[in-house]
Write a protein that holds these residues in place. Structure first.
Motif, PDB file in Angstrom:
ATOM      1  N   ARG A   1      -4.864 -30.222  27.456  1.00  0.00           N
ATOM      2  CA  ARG A   1      -4.246 -31.226  28.325  1.00  0.00           C
ATOM      3  C   ARG A   1      -3.775 -32.383  27.446  1.00  0.00           C
ATOM      4  N   PHE A   2      -2.456 -32.608  27.415  1.00  0.00           N
ATOM      5  CA  PHE A   2      -1.896 -33.678  26.596  1.00  0.00           C
ATOM      6  C   PHE A   2      -2.049 -35.037  27.271  1.00  0.00           C
ATOM      7  N   ALA A   3      -1.730 -35.097  28.550  1.00  0.00           N
ATOM      8  CA  ALA A   3      -1.797 -36.364  29.276  1.00  0.00           C
ATOM      9  C   ALA A   3      -1.723 -36.088  30.765  1.00  0.00           C
TER      10      ALA A   3
ATOM     11  N   TYR B   1       5.460 -28.330  25.408  1.00  0.00           N
ATOM     12  CA  TYR B   1       4.831 -29.063  26.501  1.00  0.00           C
ATOM     13  C   TYR B   1       5.379 -28.546  27.828  1.00  0.00           C
ATOM     14  N   VAL B   2       4.497 -28.434  28.821  1.00  0.00           N
ATOM     15  CA  VAL B   2       4.906 -27.990  30.144  1.00  0.00           C
ATOM     16  C   VAL B   2       4.313 -28.917  31.198  1.00  0.00           C
TER      17      VAL B   2
ATOM     18  N   GLY C   1      11.876 -34.464  34.680  1.00  0.00           N
ATOM     19  CA  GLY C   1      12.083 -33.771  33.419  1.00  0.00           C
ATOM     20  C   GLY C   1      11.303 -34.456  32.320  1.00  0.00           C
ATOM     21  N   LEU C   2      11.225 -33.800  31.160  1.00  0.00           N
ATOM     22  CA  LEU C   2      10.568 -34.414  30.012  1.00  0.00           C
ATOM     23  C   LEU C   2      11.253 -33.965  28.741  1.00  0.00           C
ATOM     24  N   ALA C   3      11.158 -34.813  27.728  1.00  0.00           N
ATOM     25  CA  ALA C   3      11.724 -34.531  26.415  1.00  0.00           C
ATOM     26  C   ALA C   3      10.781 -35.092  25.363  1.00  0.00           C
TER      27      ALA C   3
ATOM     28  N   ASP D   1      -0.592 -33.182  35.447  1.00  0.00           N
ATOM     29  CA  ASP D   1      -0.973 -32.904  34.067  1.00  0.00           C
ATOM     30  C   ASP D   1       0.216 -32.420  33.248  1.00  0.00           C
ATOM     31  N   ILE D   2       0.253 -32.855  31.989  1.00  0.00           N
ATOM     32  CA  ILE D   2       1.176 -32.310  31.002  1.00  0.00           C
ATOM     33  C   ILE D   2       0.331 -31.524  30.016  1.00  0.00           C
TER      34      ILE D   2
END
Length: 357
Positions: A105-107, A82-83, A117-119, A93-94
Protein backbone atom coordinates in the motif's frame (compact mmCIF):
# COMPACT_ATOMS: atom_id res chain seq x y z
CA UNK A 1 -15.77 -7.56 -28.76
CA UNK A 2 -17.32 -4.66 -26.85
CA UNK A 3 -15.01 -2.33 -24.98
CA UNK A 4 -15.54 0.60 -22.68
CA UNK A 5 -13.28 3.36 -23.86
CA UNK A 6 -12.35 6.02 -21.32
CA UNK A 7 -15.23 8.46 -21.41
CA UNK A 8 -15.84 12.01 -20.40
CA UNK A 9 -14.83 13.17 -16.97
CA UNK A 10 -18.49 13.62 -16.07
CA UNK A 11 -19.07 9.98 -16.92
CA UNK A 12 -16.32 9.06 -14.46
CA UNK A 13 -18.33 10.78 -11.76
CA UNK A 14 -21.53 9.05 -12.81
CA UNK A 15 -19.84 5.66 -12.71
CA UNK A 16 -19.19 5.73 -8.97
CA UNK A 17 -22.12 3.48 -8.28
CA UNK A 18 -21.07 0.87 -10.85
CA UNK A 19 -19.95 -2.54 -9.68
CA UNK A 20 -16.23 -3.14 -10.08
CA UNK A 21 -15.38 -6.30 -12.08
CA UNK A 22 -13.04 -8.94 -10.73
CA UNK A 23 -10.21 -10.58 -12.65
CA UNK A 24 -10.12 -14.35 -12.35
CA UNK A 25 -8.01 -16.94 -14.12
CA UNK A 26 -9.56 -18.98 -16.92
CA UNK A 27 -9.41 -22.74 -16.95
CA UNK A 28 -7.58 -24.97 -19.37
CA UNK A 29 -4.69 -24.04 -21.67
CA UNK A 30 -1.23 -25.21 -22.48
CA UNK A 31 2.38 -24.11 -22.44
CA UNK A 32 4.98 -23.74 -19.72
CA UNK A 33 3.59 -23.49 -16.21
CA UNK A 34 4.48 -20.51 -13.98
CA UNK A 35 4.28 -20.61 -10.19
CA UNK A 36 4.72 -17.49 -8.03
CA UNK A 37 5.47 -13.83 -8.63
CA UNK A 38 5.57 -12.05 -11.95
CA UNK A 39 6.18 -14.43 -14.86
CA UNK A 40 9.34 -14.25 -16.94
CA UNK A 41 8.08 -14.54 -20.52
CA UNK A 42 10.41 -15.48 -23.34
CA UNK A 43 10.66 -13.03 -26.24
CA UNK A 44 7.71 -13.41 -28.59
CA UNK A 45 5.40 -14.90 -25.95
CA UNK A 46 2.74 -13.72 -23.52
CA UNK A 47 2.59 -15.26 -20.05
CA UNK A 48 -0.80 -15.44 -18.33
CA UNK A 49 -0.86 -15.01 -14.53
CA UNK A 50 -3.12 -14.28 -11.57
CA UNK A 51 -2.61 -10.69 -10.46
CA UNK A 52 -4.09 -11.35 -7.03
CA UNK A 53 -1.70 -14.28 -6.63
CA UNK A 54 1.16 -11.80 -6.11
CA UNK A 55 -0.09 -10.94 -2.59
CA UNK A 56 -3.32 -12.18 -1.03
CA UNK A 57 -3.50 -9.15 1.31
CA UNK A 58 -4.45 -6.81 -1.53
CA UNK A 59 -7.23 -6.90 -4.12
CA UNK A 60 -5.00 -5.77 -6.95
CA UNK A 61 -7.26 -7.26 -9.59
CA UNK A 62 -10.20 -5.19 -8.43
CA UNK A 63 -8.14 -2.03 -8.66
CA UNK A 64 -7.59 -2.63 -12.37
CA UNK A 65 -11.15 -3.61 -13.20
CA UNK A 66 -12.90 -3.29 -16.53
CA UNK A 67 -14.51 0.04 -15.58
CA UNK A 68 -12.06 2.67 -16.89
CA UNK A 69 -13.93 5.47 -15.16
CA UNK A 70 -12.94 3.91 -11.84
CA UNK A 71 -9.57 2.29 -12.59
CA UNK A 72 -6.29 4.16 -12.86
CA UNK A 73 -2.77 2.85 -13.49
CA UNK A 74 0.61 4.49 -14.05
CA UNK A 75 4.32 3.64 -14.15
CA UNK A 76 6.95 5.58 -12.22
CA UNK A 77 10.43 6.61 -13.31
CA UNK A 78 11.87 4.69 -10.37
CA UNK A 79 10.64 1.42 -11.87
CA UNK A 80 7.43 0.81 -9.93
CA UNK A 81 3.82 0.75 -11.07
CA UNK A 82 0.80 2.15 -9.23
CA UNK A 83 -2.89 1.27 -9.36
CA UNK A 84 -5.93 2.93 -7.85
CA UNK A 85 -9.62 2.07 -7.86
CA UNK A 86 -11.89 5.04 -7.24
CA UNK A 87 -14.75 2.79 -6.19
CA UNK A 88 -12.86 0.46 -3.87
CA UNK A 89 -13.87 2.05 -0.58
CA UNK A 90 -13.12 4.82 1.87
CA UNK A 91 -10.42 5.89 2.09
CA UNK A 92 -9.13 5.06 -1.40
CA UNK A 93 -5.92 3.04 -1.50
CA UNK A 94 -3.12 3.45 -4.02
CA UNK A 95 -1.17 0.20 -4.39
CA UNK A 96 2.44 -0.05 -5.53
CA UNK A 97 3.76 -2.96 -7.62
CA UNK A 98 7.52 -3.42 -7.99
CA UNK A 99 9.31 -5.03 -10.93
CA UNK A 100 9.93 -8.09 -8.73
CA UNK A 101 6.20 -8.55 -8.13
CA UNK A 102 6.02 -7.15 -4.58
CA UNK A 103 2.73 -5.42 -3.74
CA UNK A 104 2.32 -2.81 -0.99
CA UNK A 105 0.00 0.00 0.00
CA UNK A 106 1.64 3.23 -1.18
CA UNK A 107 -0.87 5.70 0.24
CA UNK A 108 -4.50 6.29 1.08
CA UNK A 109 -6.52 9.36 0.12
CA UNK A 110 -9.86 10.55 1.41
CA UNK A 111 -12.70 10.15 -1.07
CA UNK A 112 -14.09 13.66 -0.69
CA UNK A 113 -13.81 13.92 -4.48
CA UNK A 114 -13.62 11.01 -6.89
CA UNK A 115 -10.08 10.54 -8.30
CA UNK A 116 -9.98 10.99 -12.07
CA UNK A 117 -6.48 9.70 -12.77
CA UNK A 118 -2.91 9.55 -11.52
CA UNK A 119 0.56 10.14 -12.90
CA UNK A 120 4.03 9.57 -11.48
CA UNK A 121 6.16 12.58 -10.64
CA UNK A 122 9.93 12.30 -10.02
CA UNK A 123 11.23 10.73 -6.79
CA UNK A 124 8.31 8.38 -6.24
CA UNK A 125 5.66 11.10 -5.85
CA UNK A 126 2.25 10.83 -7.49
CA UNK A 127 -0.15 13.45 -8.84
CA UNK A 128 -3.83 12.55 -8.47
CA UNK A 129 -6.51 14.41 -10.39
CA UNK A 130 -9.89 15.09 -8.88
CA UNK A 131 -12.69 17.56 -9.53
CA UNK A 132 -11.34 21.09 -9.34
CA UNK A 133 -7.63 20.36 -8.89
CA UNK A 134 -4.70 18.05 -8.22
CA UNK A 135 -3.26 16.30 -5.18
CA UNK A 136 0.40 15.61 -4.42
CA UNK A 137 0.83 12.17 -2.83
CA UNK A 138 4.25 11.09 -1.52
CA UNK A 139 3.34 7.95 0.40
CA UNK A 140 4.77 9.29 3.68
CA UNK A 141 2.54 12.21 4.68
CA UNK A 142 -0.98 13.48 4.23
CA UNK A 143 -1.71 14.28 0.58
CA UNK A 144 -1.60 17.99 -0.17
CA UNK A 145 -3.00 20.25 -2.86
CA UNK A 146 -0.64 20.58 -5.82
CA UNK A 147 -0.39 24.32 -6.66
CA UNK A 148 -1.33 25.10 -10.26
CA UNK A 149 -2.47 28.72 -10.36
CA UNK A 150 -5.39 27.49 -12.44
CA UNK A 151 -8.92 26.28 -11.80
CA UNK A 152 -9.27 22.86 -13.40
CA UNK A 153 -12.62 21.20 -14.00
CA UNK A 154 -11.95 17.46 -14.25
CA UNK A 155 -8.14 17.20 -14.52
CA UNK A 156 -6.50 13.95 -15.63
CA UNK A 157 -2.69 13.96 -15.11
CA UNK A 158 -0.99 11.79 -17.76
CA UNK A 159 2.77 12.18 -17.30
CA UNK A 160 5.80 14.36 -16.66
CA UNK A 161 8.23 15.98 -19.10
CA UNK A 162 12.02 16.02 -18.48
CA UNK A 163 11.82 19.64 -17.25
CA UNK A 164 9.55 18.48 -14.43
CA UNK A 165 6.32 19.88 -15.86
CA UNK A 166 3.21 17.77 -15.32
CA UNK A 167 0.95 17.29 -18.35
CA UNK A 168 -2.76 17.38 -17.56
CA UNK A 169 -5.84 16.79 -19.72
CA UNK A 170 -8.97 18.75 -18.88
CA UNK A 171 -12.09 19.64 -20.87
CA UNK A 172 -10.47 18.59 -24.17
CA UNK A 173 -7.39 20.69 -23.57
CA UNK A 174 -3.78 19.77 -22.80
CA UNK A 175 -2.07 21.73 -20.04
CA UNK A 176 1.43 21.89 -18.57
CA UNK A 177 1.84 22.54 -14.83
CA UNK A 178 5.18 23.62 -13.38
CA UNK A 179 6.21 25.62 -10.31
CA UNK A 180 2.62 26.55 -9.53
CA UNK A 181 1.88 27.87 -13.03
CA UNK A 182 -0.29 26.34 -15.74
CA UNK A 183 0.24 26.75 -19.50
CA UNK A 184 -2.09 25.68 -22.31
CA UNK A 185 -0.38 23.36 -24.81
CA UNK A 186 -3.24 22.45 -27.17
CA UNK A 187 -6.96 21.97 -27.59
CA UNK A 188 -10.22 23.87 -27.43
CA UNK A 189 -12.53 23.69 -24.42
CA UNK A 190 -15.43 21.25 -24.74
CA UNK A 191 -17.02 18.39 -22.85
CA UNK A 192 -15.45 15.65 -25.01
CA UNK A 193 -13.48 12.74 -23.64
CA UNK A 194 -9.69 12.59 -23.69
CA UNK A 195 -6.78 10.19 -23.19
CA UNK A 196 -3.03 10.64 -23.34
CA UNK A 197 0.52 9.63 -22.48
CA UNK A 198 3.88 11.40 -22.13
CA UNK A 199 7.05 9.57 -23.14
CA UNK A 200 10.49 10.05 -21.61
CA UNK A 201 11.49 12.64 -24.21
CA UNK A 202 8.57 14.79 -23.09
CA UNK A 203 6.49 14.23 -26.21
CA UNK A 204 2.79 14.16 -25.39
CA UNK A 205 0.25 12.04 -27.25
CA UNK A 206 -3.40 12.94 -26.74
CA UNK A 207 -6.84 11.95 -27.98
CA UNK A 208 -9.09 14.98 -27.76
CA UNK A 209 -12.64 15.99 -28.68
CA UNK A 210 -14.03 12.49 -28.46
CA UNK A 211 -11.61 11.07 -31.04
CA UNK A 212 -11.01 7.34 -30.93
CA UNK A 213 -8.38 6.04 -33.39
CA UNK A 214 -4.60 5.97 -33.54
CA UNK A 215 -4.79 8.33 -36.53
CA UNK A 216 -6.66 10.83 -34.34
CA UNK A 217 -3.79 11.19 -31.86
CA UNK A 218 -2.30 14.64 -31.46
CA UNK A 219 1.48 14.79 -30.98
CA UNK A 220 2.96 17.64 -28.90
CA UNK A 221 6.80 17.58 -28.82
CA UNK A 222 8.47 19.87 -26.24
CA UNK A 223 8.96 23.35 -27.65
CA UNK A 224 7.22 22.51 -30.93
CA UNK A 225 3.69 23.05 -32.23
CA UNK A 226 1.23 20.15 -32.10
CA UNK A 227 0.78 17.96 -35.17
CA UNK A 228 -1.18 14.90 -36.17
CA UNK A 229 0.32 11.44 -35.67
CA UNK A 230 1.08 9.79 -39.01
CA UNK A 231 1.96 6.11 -39.06
CA UNK A 232 1.47 4.22 -42.32
CA UNK A 233 1.21 0.44 -42.33
CA UNK A 234 -1.11 -2.52 -42.10
CA UNK A 235 -1.87 -5.16 -39.53
CA UNK A 236 -0.39 -8.64 -39.90
CA UNK A 237 -2.35 -10.94 -42.16
CA UNK A 238 -4.57 -8.32 -43.77
CA UNK A 239 -4.99 -4.91 -45.31
CA UNK A 240 -6.44 -3.03 -42.32
CA UNK A 241 -4.33 0.03 -41.45
CA UNK A 242 -2.89 0.30 -37.97
CA UNK A 243 -3.90 3.96 -37.95
CA UNK A 244 -7.56 2.97 -38.04
CA UNK A 245 -7.56 0.92 -34.83
CA UNK A 246 -9.75 2.16 -31.99
CA UNK A 247 -7.64 3.08 -28.96
CA UNK A 248 -8.65 1.68 -25.56
CA UNK A 249 -5.79 2.99 -23.39
CA UNK A 250 -2.34 4.57 -23.77
CA UNK A 251 0.88 4.23 -21.77
CA UNK A 252 4.32 5.77 -22.22
CA UNK A 253 6.99 3.43 -23.59
CA UNK A 254 9.99 4.88 -21.78
CA UNK A 255 11.85 7.33 -24.00
CA UNK A 256 10.46 5.81 -27.17
CA UNK A 257 6.85 6.63 -27.95
CA UNK A 258 3.88 4.87 -26.41
CA UNK A 259 1.98 1.62 -26.05
CA UNK A 260 -1.66 1.39 -27.06
CA UNK A 261 -4.22 -1.29 -26.42
CA UNK A 262 -6.45 -1.06 -29.46
CA UNK A 263 -8.92 -3.02 -31.56
CA UNK A 264 -10.67 -3.21 -34.89
CA UNK A 265 -13.98 -1.45 -35.42
CA UNK A 266 -15.86 -4.72 -35.85
CA UNK A 267 -14.49 -6.09 -32.56
CA UNK A 268 -12.94 -9.20 -34.11
CA UNK A 269 -9.34 -8.55 -33.05
CA UNK A 270 -7.37 -6.62 -30.42
CA UNK A 271 -3.71 -5.62 -30.42
CA UNK A 272 -0.96 -4.29 -28.20
CA UNK A 273 0.81 -1.70 -30.34
CA UNK A 274 4.13 0.11 -29.77
CA UNK A 275 4.22 3.38 -31.71
CA UNK A 276 7.61 5.07 -31.95
CA UNK A 277 8.53 7.64 -34.57
CA UNK A 278 7.23 6.40 -37.92
CA UNK A 279 6.88 2.77 -36.81
CA UNK A 280 3.97 0.89 -35.33
CA UNK A 281 5.06 -2.50 -33.99
CA UNK A 282 2.47 -5.14 -33.17
CA UNK A 283 3.69 -6.71 -29.93
CA UNK A 284 0.73 -9.03 -29.41
CA UNK A 285 -2.46 -9.97 -31.26
CA UNK A 286 -5.67 -11.30 -29.72
CA UNK A 287 -8.71 -12.86 -31.32
CA UNK A 288 -12.33 -13.39 -30.42
CA UNK A 289 -13.17 -13.83 -26.71
CA UNK A 290 -15.04 -17.11 -27.30
CA UNK A 291 -11.65 -18.87 -27.32
CA UNK A 292 -10.61 -17.40 -23.96
CA UNK A 293 -11.53 -20.54 -22.03
CA UNK A 294 -8.26 -22.06 -23.26
CA UNK A 295 -6.18 -19.19 -21.81
CA UNK A 296 -5.07 -20.15 -18.30
CA UNK A 297 -3.06 -18.34 -15.64
CA UNK A 298 0.31 -20.02 -15.27
CA UNK A 299 0.85 -20.71 -18.99
CA UNK A 300 2.61 -19.07 -21.93
CA UNK A 301 1.37 -18.54 -25.47
CA UNK A 302 2.70 -17.09 -28.74
CA UNK A 303 2.33 -13.30 -28.64
CA UNK A 304 0.99 -13.00 -32.18
CA UNK A 305 -1.34 -15.98 -32.02
CA UNK A 306 -2.79 -16.71 -28.61
CA UNK A 307 -6.22 -17.64 -27.21
CA UNK A 308 -6.29 -14.95 -24.51
CA UNK A 309 -8.62 -11.99 -24.25
CA UNK A 310 -6.55 -8.80 -24.17
CA UNK A 311 -6.87 -6.94 -20.85
CA UNK A 312 -7.67 -3.23 -21.00
CA UNK A 313 -4.53 -1.45 -19.74
CA UNK A 314 -0.88 -1.63 -20.80
CA UNK A 315 1.34 -1.15 -17.74
CA UNK A 316 5.12 -0.94 -18.35
CA UNK A 317 7.07 -2.42 -15.44
CA UNK A 318 10.84 -2.90 -15.67
CA UNK A 319 11.69 -5.15 -18.62
CA UNK A 320 8.07 -6.27 -18.97
CA UNK A 321 4.82 -4.83 -20.22
CA UNK A 322 1.87 -6.03 -18.18
CA UNK A 323 -1.64 -6.18 -19.61
CA UNK A 324 -4.13 -5.78 -16.77
CA UNK A 325 -7.83 -5.06 -16.36
CA UNK A 326 -10.75 -7.35 -17.05
CA UNK A 327 -12.60 -6.89 -20.33
CA UNK A 328 -16.31 -6.29 -20.67
CA UNK A 329 -16.96 -9.73 -22.06
CA UNK A 330 -15.14 -12.29 -19.94
CA UNK A 331 -12.93 -12.79 -16.93
CA UNK A 332 -9.33 -13.10 -18.04
CA UNK A 333 -5.90 -13.52 -16.46
CA UNK A 334 -3.38 -10.72 -16.54
CA UNK A 335 -0.64 -11.05 -19.15
CA UNK A 336 3.07 -10.23 -19.26
CA UNK A 337 5.43 -9.88 -22.20
CA UNK A 338 8.93 -8.62 -22.75
CA UNK A 339 9.32 -4.90 -23.40
CA UNK A 340 10.81 -4.15 -26.82
CA UNK A 341 14.11 -3.02 -25.34
CA UNK A 342 14.39 -6.41 -23.67
CA UNK A 343 14.40 -8.22 -26.99
CA UNK A 344 10.80 -8.90 -28.00
CA UNK A 345 10.57 -10.00 -31.61
CA UNK A 346 7.86 -7.77 -33.07
CA UNK A 347 5.82 -7.81 -36.23
CA UNK A 348 6.57 -4.35 -37.62
CA UNK A 349 4.46 -2.13 -39.84
CA UNK A 350 6.33 0.97 -40.83
CA UNK A 351 5.67 4.11 -42.77
CA UNK A 352 6.54 7.78 -42.89
CA UNK A 353 5.62 10.33 -40.30
CA UNK A 354 6.22 13.88 -41.53
CA UNK A 355 7.19 16.09 -38.64
CA UNK A 356 7.00 13.25 -36.14
CA UNK A 357 9.52 13.35 -33.33
Amino acid sequence: MARRKRGRAAQRIGALGALVGLLVGCSGGGGKHETKGLPDPAPGTVAAFDLDGLDSRFELQRDVSDIPALSHVTSGQEGNAYVMDSGSGQPIDILRLTSTGTVSRFASIESTAIPLGLAALPDGVLAVGRKGGLLRVDGHSTPTVLPTGHRFTYPVPIGVRPDGSLVVLDADQVWSVKDGRTTLLAGEPSDGGSDGAVDGSGTTYALLDGKTTIADLLVIPPGQPPHALRVIGHLPGGSAPVSGLNVYALAAAGDDGFYATAGTHDGTADYLIHVHGAAADVLAAFGAPDKAATCAAGHRYPALGNPCVMPYFALPLGDRVLLVGQTDDAATPALALRAPAAGVTNRQVRGTAPGNS
